[in-house]
Design a protein around this motif. Structure first.
Motif, PDB file in Angstrom:
ATOM      1  N   VAL A  37      21.120   0.316  40.134  1.00 44.61           N
ATOM      2  CA  VAL A  37      20.521   0.000  38.836  1.00 44.61           C
ATOM      3  C   VAL A  37      20.766   1.163  37.881  1.00 44.61           C
ATOM      4  CG1 VAL A  37      18.718  -1.546  39.710  1.00 44.61           C
ATOM      5  CG2 VAL A  37      18.278   0.903  39.590  1.00 44.61           C
ATOM      6  N   THR A  38      20.643   0.888  36.583  1.00 44.22           N
ATOM      7  CA  THR A  38      20.715   1.956  35.591  1.00 44.22           C
ATOM      8  C   THR A  38      19.353   2.637  35.512  1.00 44.22           C
ATOM      9  OG1 THR A  38      20.004   0.543  33.773  1.00 44.22           O
ATOM     10  CG2 THR A  38      22.394   0.629  34.224  1.00 44.22           C
ATOM     11  N   ALA A  39      19.282   3.730  34.781  1.00 42.12           N
ATOM     12  CA  ALA A  39      18.002   4.433  34.625  1.00 42.12           C
ATOM     13  C   ALA A  39      16.983   3.547  33.921  1.00 42.12           C
ATOM     14  CB  ALA A  39      18.201   5.746  33.868  1.00 42.12           C
ATOM     15  N   GLY A  40      17.408   2.774  32.942  1.00 40.07           N
ATOM     16  CA  GLY A  40      16.501   1.865  32.241  1.00 40.07           C
ATOM     17  C   GLY A  40      15.960   0.780  33.156  1.00 40.07           C
ATOM     18  N   GLU A  41      16.834   0.205  33.967  1.00 40.49           N
ATOM     19  CA  GLU A  41      16.410  -0.809  34.927  1.00 40.49           C
ATOM     20  C   GLU A  41      15.478  -0.203  35.971  1.00 40.49           C
ATOM     21  OE1 GLU A  41      20.409  -3.617  34.729  1.00 40.49           O
ATOM     22  OE2 GLU A  41      20.345  -1.924  36.131  1.00 40.49           O
TER      23      GLU A  41
END
Length: 79
Positions: A9-13
């Protein structure tokens, strides 16, 4: 993307999955508490297993079965 559960996942996710802010996730990465790979042109890619090792997922339930179910559902919902 297929119906398979994502493994990164990305940091935002990641922040959404664990109920933290992106700066909190980024601080954990920079301090070495959370492992991640740089994402070009900016950001981070985080293994979901690593994220869940460091932070608890958002859940209203306290038993182990519910936590696992929430983890799988939350990861699929982001995809």
């Amino acid at each position: 993307m297929t119906d398979e559960t994502r493994t990164t996942v990305t940091a935002g996710e990641a922040a959404k999955l664990v109920g933290k802010s992106v700066p909190t996730i980024t601080r954990a990465i920079k301090s070495g508490k959370l492992s991640a790979k740089p994402r070009k042109p900016k950001g981070w890619i985080i293994e979901t297993s690593e994220l869940l090792r460091v932070f608890d997922p958002i859940t209203g339930e306290t038993n182990d079965h519910s936590t696992i179910l929430v983890r799988e559902t939350a990861i699929k919902d982001i995809a």
